[in-house]
Design a protein around this motif. Structure first.
Motif, PDB file in Angstrom:
ATOM      1  N   LEU A 154       0.829  -1.207   0.000  1.00 16.39           N
ATOM      2  CA  LEU A 154       0.000   0.000   0.000  1.00 16.39           C
ATOM      3  C   LEU A 154       0.864   1.259   0.000  1.00 16.39           C
ATOM      4  N   ALA A 155       1.973   1.192   0.750  1.00 16.01           N
ATOM      5  CA  ALA A 155       2.864   2.347   0.780  1.00 16.01           C
ATOM      6  C   ALA A 155       3.471   2.607  -0.590  1.00 16.01           C
ATOM      7  N   VAL A 156       3.828   1.539  -1.287  1.00 15.56           N
ATOM      8  CA  VAL A 156       4.363   1.698  -2.641  1.00 15.56           C
ATOM      9  C   VAL A 156       3.324   2.349  -3.545  1.00 15.56           C
ATOM     10  N   ARG A 157       2.077   1.931  -3.430  1.00 16.29           N
ATOM     11  CA  ARG A 157       1.013   2.526  -4.246  1.00 16.29           C
ATOM     12  C   ARG A 157       0.873   4.019  -3.945  1.00 16.29           C
ATOM     13  N   LEU A 158       0.970   4.368  -2.632  1.00 18.04           N
ATOM     14  CA  LEU A 158       0.915   5.782  -2.287  1.00 18.04           C
ATOM     15  C   LEU A 158       2.085   6.546  -2.896  1.00 18.04           C
ATOM     16  N   ALA A 159       3.282   5.926  -2.841  1.00 22.52           N
ATOM     17  CA  ALA A 159       4.469   6.577  -3.394  1.00 22.52           C
ATOM     18  C   ALA A 159       4.349   6.764  -4.901  1.00 22.52           C
ATOM     19  N   LEU A 160       3.623   5.864  -5.559  1.00 26.68           N
ATOM     20  CA  LEU A 160       3.451   5.944  -7.010  1.00 26.68           C
ATOM     21  C   LEU A 160       2.297   6.841  -7.420  1.00 26.68           C
ATOM     22  N   GLY A 161       1.625   7.479  -6.435  1.00 27.39           N
ATOM     23  CA  GLY A 161       0.626   8.471  -6.782  1.00 27.39           C
ATOM     24  C   GLY A 161      -0.811   8.128  -6.416  1.00 27.39           C
ATOM     25  N   ALA A 162      -1.041   6.959  -5.850  1.00 24.42           N
ATOM     26  CA  ALA A 162      -2.415   6.621  -5.445  1.00 24.42           C
ATOM     27  C   ALA A 162      -2.848   7.528  -4.289  1.00 24.42           C
ATOM     28  N   THR A 163      -4.114   7.878  -4.267  1.00 20.53           N
ATOM     29  CA  THR A 163      -4.638   8.734  -3.194  1.00 20.53           C
ATOM     30  C   THR A 163      -5.163   7.874  -2.047  1.00 20.53           C
ATOM     31  N   SER A 164      -5.256   8.502  -0.869  1.00 21.83           N
ATOM     32  CA  SER A 164      -5.832   7.788   0.287  1.00 21.83           C
ATOM     33  C   SER A 164      -7.273   7.385   0.013  1.00 21.83           C
ATOM     34  N   ARG A 165      -8.006   8.257  -0.702  1.00 23.59           N
ATOM     35  CA  ARG A 165      -9.397   7.927  -1.033  1.00 23.59           C
ATOM     36  C   ARG A 165      -9.464   6.664  -1.879  1.00 23.59           C
ATOM     37  N   ARG A 166      -8.487   6.480  -2.777  1.00 17.49           N
ATOM     38  CA  ARG A 166      -8.469   5.281  -3.614  1.00 17.49           C
ATOM     39  C   ARG A 166      -8.212   4.044  -2.757  1.00 17.49           C
ATOM     40  N   LEU A 167      -7.352   4.163  -1.758  1.00 17.38           N
ATOM     41  CA  LEU A 167      -7.099   3.023  -0.864  1.00 17.38           C
ATOM     42  C   LEU A 167      -8.360   2.670  -0.081  1.00 17.38           C
ATOM     43  N   TYR A 168      -9.078   3.704   0.384  1.00 18.16           N
ATOM     44  CA  TYR A 168     -10.327   3.427   1.104  1.00 18.16           C
ATOM     45  C   TYR A 168     -11.326   2.721   0.191  1.00 18.16           C
ATOM     46  N   ALA A 169     -11.419   3.211  -1.065  1.00 20.33           N
ATOM     47  CA  ALA A 169     -12.370   2.602  -1.996  1.00 20.33           C
ATOM     48  C   ALA A 169     -11.991   1.160  -2.296  1.00 20.33           C
ATOM     49  N   ASP A 170     -10.687   0.895  -2.471  1.00 24.52           N
ATOM     50  CA  ASP A 170     -10.252  -0.474  -2.744  1.00 24.52           C
ATOM     51  C   ASP A 170     -10.545  -1.388  -1.561  1.00 24.52           C
ATOM     52  N   ALA A 171     -10.302  -0.877  -0.328  1.00 26.79           N
ATOM     53  CA  ALA A 171     -10.572  -1.684   0.859  1.00 26.79           C
ATOM     54  C   ALA A 171     -12.064  -1.993   0.979  1.00 26.79           C
ATOM     55  N   PHE A 172     -12.908  -0.969   0.723  1.00 27.68           N
ATOM     56  CA  PHE A 172     -14.353  -1.203   0.800  1.00 27.68           C
ATOM     57  C   PHE A 172     -14.804  -2.184  -0.269  1.00 27.68           C
ATOM     58  N   ALA A 173     -14.259  -2.069  -1.490  1.00 34.70           N
ATOM     59  CA  ALA A 173     -14.649  -2.986  -2.563  1.00 34.70           C
ATOM     60  C   ALA A 173     -14.271  -4.423  -2.212  1.00 34.70           C
ATOM     61  N   THR A 174     -13.062  -4.606  -1.660  1.00 27.58           N
ATOM     62  CA  THR A 174     -12.649  -5.961  -1.260  1.00 27.58           C
ATOM     63  C   THR A 174     -13.554  -6.506  -0.163  1.00 27.58           C
ATOM     64  N   ASN A 175     -13.841  -5.676   0.826  1.00 25.01           N
ATOM     65  CA  ASN A 175     -14.708  -6.114   1.910  1.00 25.01           C
ATOM     66  C   ASN A 175     -16.135  -6.353   1.430  1.00 25.01           C
ATOM     67  N   LEU A 176     -16.584  -5.541   0.451  1.00 22.27           N
ATOM     68  CA  LEU A 176     -17.914  -5.750  -0.094  1.00 22.27           C
ATOM     69  C   LEU A 176     -18.011  -7.092  -0.798  1.00 22.27           C
ATOM     70  N   LEU A 177     -16.963  -7.487  -1.490  1.00 21.93           N
ATOM     71  CA  LEU A 177     -16.947  -8.792  -2.151  1.00 21.93           C
ATOM     72  C   LEU A 177     -17.013  -9.912  -1.111  1.00 21.93           C
ATOM     73  N   LEU A 178     -16.173  -9.808  -0.071  1.00 24.68           N
ATOM     74  CA  LEU A 178     -16.185 -10.843   0.972  1.00 24.68           C
ATOM     75  C   LEU A 178     -17.540 -10.899   1.674  1.00 24.68           C
ATOM     76  N   ALA A 179     -18.097  -9.718   1.985  1.00 17.37           N
ATOM     77  CA  ALA A 179     -19.393  -9.692   2.665  1.00 17.37           C
ATOM     78  C   ALA A 179     -20.490 -10.270   1.785  1.00 17.37           C
ATOM     79  N   ALA A 180     -20.455  -9.959   0.484  1.00 17.82           N
ATOM     80  CA  ALA A 180     -21.485 -10.486  -0.419  1.00 17.82           C
ATOM     81  C   ALA A 180     -21.426 -12.002  -0.496  1.00 17.82           C
ATOM     82  N   VAL A 181     -20.211 -12.552  -0.612  1.00 17.11           N
ATOM     83  CA  VAL A 181     -20.078 -14.010  -0.674  1.00 17.11           C
ATOM     84  C   VAL A 181     -20.497 -14.638   0.649  1.00 17.11           C
ATOM     85  N   GLY A 182     -20.042 -14.035   1.791  1.00 22.86           N
ATOM     86  CA  GLY A 182     -20.384 -14.590   3.098  1.00 22.86           C
ATOM     87  C   GLY A 182     -21.870 -14.521   3.383  1.00 22.86           C
TER      88      GLY A 182
END
Length: 798
Positions: free
Chosen positions: A296-324
């Motif tokens: 994640l730190a590398v992604r931030l260093a390469l220009g990713a925003t904190s908002r993008r990290l939050y969105a990616d985390a929510f999307a991953t959790n949404l997938l897990l929650a939907a399957v569960g």
């Protein structure tokens, strides 16, 4: 986020994600089943306007039981009070209806008024409801949807057809919608008498009301109390019991009230379990995040925003929650069926019979649960995501970036799971032990080897008590002739039956008259022998001795004798019953030991038994109790054969083993006990799994530290003891916190479950100690890995 990237990221951590999904699925199955049950009970299936439909009851000040019956005069006073938008007075009468196969079936005919249409808010599916032109005694009827299907094959041209009910013929003028069974009825007809002129003081009418919009029940009850006082003041002194008052409540509360505590507690407990699971899942997610922080730190260093990290985390959790949640929904159907199977049919009104649907009710909650779980999972990651420093994280990537705060947080989540498991385990043990205590209560009667069945005599063929008694005597002889039947007796209400006959009792004492409501049962045959009732004093009723022309007598229960006279030796004392009208007082000839007619949850009841022959209002419907030979329960076909031999027009229905009825009477406790048992197992498994995962994570984070200590000469046993000690510390803190929390909430659970969960210190301590031992055992695997730390790892990592 790119779906392909999302799936690849989820697959990369497939082991941890699989555990997350499985954990969610199992718990969500229970939660959705509980929510679907509550939805079926209290919301979805009702055809009535349950927000406005109410029922009125009355009781005396010294009595805890509410009665539903009102006289025609009381109904007129209530109708003219302007307290309600509309009222309807109804009364039910079981009838024998000739079926399409020529054999009679038992139905409930409800005599009611045209205002029932407005009060219930339900329009007929075909034709019309009763109207003003249907005068008292008019041969018109409105039938239920079920009766329309069974007797007329769903014929749309049913209107105007004739329906024979015993020896009367009615004309069908309407068909009500499916699941409409107002007053439990199968067909609705006009009253036999005009309620505007009826002067009878008897109270046969159940009064349902339609509340005005915005009605405040406490204020309404105050107005009803004032109206009650006016009725009492205007009536003769002997008309009303001291402190007599009228009150009202919603029909849905009156019908479902007994099951509400157990169902509500099931929902709350399952939601708490979901929170425990989310704590477990949060532990796994935070561990996964610590491991992936360098990326994640590398992604931030390469220009990713904190908002993008939050969105990616929510999307991953949404997938897990939907399957569960999806898997949980599939599993929840089986859980739902098991829960519904544990509920006594006696607590399910006819409007809900066979209508408990899992899919529709649970599907409503799935989207909310998926989004909610994903949001809470993401929220648990938010502090770590917010503090990611690209440069610092890259520099410390070899150590996974886990600081002291993270380690404390992970330990805290593990301790929280142990505490939750302790709470649920202690409550499960208390509920189980309390339920066992209640089941062990003496019912005061024998239920093994006894069958209960009901019948309804045709009014035309058996118009008076003498004819009904003759039928019962013939049926008793026919039953005794059957090889599997030892003896039989007749009462007008079976043990554990929810609705039983009530009346007012008056006894003249030295301090003045005392009055209260009692359970009334007219009996024929050796009821004490069949039910195994204990006789404390005197004798039981004798069919030959206590005939219609003999002096009026009664047998009372010990609970009644103690409450009225303060002693159980009351032979020769007299009492008067409201149902006897102007008849002479009855002399008490016997006292039965305490009887829990309502089941183990009920207190010993105030009962009065009178002879069939001396019951002026002997009902046409009564209960047959038959005991079997050698302790075996008489078969239903044996009882039916005996009844058909006496009169084929009189079918038996609701034939059950009394032992099954006794078990059903504690259905709410059984449901709560089973639910807490399942929750306790899940909570313990989750706590142990969480402890192992946390310790394994701590071991991975501190792997270099253990390697250095091993290189400096630390013994493997010492390293293992350090891991075990850390696990024991987590378990001890969690267990103590859980015991404190369990002690705090045990009183609330006890109040919700009929006093079935008294606090037990020894049991609570045993649960806490047992969980602590289990946590200790769970640390052994991580401890062995710590003991096997390789000293060369420290050198290589440098």
């Amino acid at each position: 986020m790119n779906p392909g990237h999302l799936l690849r990221a989820a697959w990369k951590h497939r082991a941890a994600n699989a555990v997350t999904v499985a954990t969610l699925a199992v718990t969500v199955a229970v939660v959705l089943a509980a929510l679907a049950l509550a939805h079926n009970f209290f919301v979805s299936p009702w055809t009535y306007d349950s927000v406005r439909l109410g029922v009125l009851t009355h009781r005396a000040a010294a009595d805890t039981r509410s009665l539903y019956g009102f006289s025609a005069e009381e109904f007129r006073t209530l109708r003219d009070s302007a307290l309600f938008e509309q009222l309807v007075a109804s009364r039910g009468r079981p009838v024998a209806l000739e079926g399409p196969d020529g054999y009679p079936t038992r139905m409930l005919m409800v005599q009611t008024q045209p205002s029932a249409r407005t009060v219930t808010g339900v329009a007929p599916a075909l034709g019309r409801f009763l109207a003003d032109e249907d005068r008292a005694g008019s041969p018109t009827t409105v039938i239920s949807h079920a009766l329309w299907q069974s007797h007329f094959g769903g014929d749309p041209a049913v209107l105007g057809r004739a329906l024979r009910v015993e020896d009367a013929v009615y004309t069908v003028v309407g068909v009500m919608p499916d699941r409409f069974h107002f007053m439990g009825g199968d067909l609705w007809v006009p009253h036999a008498s005009d309620l505007d002129t009826d002067q009878d003081a008897a109270r046969p009418y159940v009064v349902n009301v339609r509340f005005k919009p915005g009605t405040d029940l406490p204020s309404l009850r105050g107005a009803l109390a004032t109206l009650s006082q006016r009725l009492v003041a205007a009536a003769p002194a002997s008309r009303y019991l001291p402190g007599w008052t009228i009150t009202g409540e919603y029909v849905i509360d009156a019908v479902m009230g007994p099951m509400r505590p157990a169902v509500g507690l099931l929902v709350v407990a399952s939601l708490l379990m979901l929170l425990v699971v989310l704590a477990n899942v949060a532990t796994l997610i935070n561990i996964r995040q610590v491991v992936t922080e360098p990326q994640l730190a590398v992604r931030l260093a390469l220009g990713a925003t904190s908002r993008r990290l939050y969105a990616d985390a929510f999307a991953t959790n949404l997938l897990l929650a939907a399957v569960g949640v999806g898997l949980g929904w599939a599993l929840g159907g089986g859980v739902f069926e098991r829960i519904v199977g544990m509920i006594s049919a006696d607590w399910i009104p006819r409007e809900l019979e066979g209508r408990f649907v899992y899919a529709g009710a649970s599907l409503r909650w799935m989207p909310l649960m998926v989004v909610g779980c994903a949001a809470l999972m993401t929220l648990s990651q938010w502090p770590r995501l917010r503090r990611i420093d690209a440069q610092a994280a890259v520099r410390t990537s070899a150590r996974t970036g886990a600081g002291a705060g993270v380690l404390r947080g992970v330990r805290g989540l593990a301790a929280l799971q142990v505490a939750a498991a302790t709470v649920v385990g202690v409550l499960a043990f208390c509920v189980g032990a309390g339920t066992a205590d209640i089941r062990a209560r003496a019912l005061g009667m024998r239920v093994d080897g006894v069958a209960s069945t009901r019948l309804t005599l045709p009014q035309a063929a058996y118009p008076d008590p003498a004819a009904r008694r003759q039928f019962a005597e013939r049926l008793r002889e026919a039953l005794r002739a059957e090889p599997g039947v030892a003896d039989a007796a007749f009462v007008d209400a079976a043990p554990f039956q929810r609705y039983r006959r009530q009346t007012a009792l008056r006894a003249d004492l030295a301090g003045g008259p005392q009055e209260l409501s009692v359970g009334l049962s007219s009996s024929l045959g050796p009821v004490p022998d069949v039910l195994g009732l204990g006789l404390l004093h005197g004798r039981y009723l004798d069919d030959a001795r206590d005939g219609a022309n003999a002096p009026p007598v009664a047998v009372v229960s010990r609970a009644l004798a103690l409450q009225v006279w303060g002693t159980d030796d009351v032979l020769g004392r007299t009492l008067s019953l409201a149902s006897d009208a102007e008849a002479p007082a009855r002399r008490i000839v016997g006292v039965l030991d305490d009887i829990r007619y309502g089941g183990a949850l009920a207190e010993p009841e105030r009962l009065v038994f009178i002879p069939h022959a001396q019951d002026p209002a002997l009902p046409a419907a009564f209960v047959v109790l038959a005991s079997g030979r050698d302790g075996r329960v008489p078969a239903a076909d044996v009882l039916a054969r005996a009844a058909a031999g006496v009169d084929p027009r009189v079918p038996l229905f609701d034939t059950v083993r009394l032992a099954d009825r006794a078990q059903e009477s504690v259905a709410g406790l059984n449901l709560a006990e089973a639910a807490f048992r399942v929750f306790a197992v899940l909570a313990v498994v989750l706590a142990l799994m969480g402890t192992v995962v946390v310790l394994s994570f701590l071991l991975a984070v501190r792997q270099r530290e253990y390697a250095v200590r091993s290189a400096l000469g630390a013994a493997p046993a010492r390293l293992a003891r350090g891991v075990v000690g850390e696990g024991v510390g987590i378990g001890l803190f969690g267990a103590l916190a859980g015991l404190a929390a369990a002690w705090g909430v045990a009183g609330l659970v006890d109040a919700s479950l009929y006093g079935a969960t008294p606090w037990r210190w020894l049991a609570a301590a045993a649960v806490g100690a047992g969980l602590l031992v289990a946590v200790t055992l769970a640390t052994l695997s991580p401890a062995r890995r710590a003991a096997a730390s390789d000293p060369m790892l420290a050198l290589r990592s440098d």
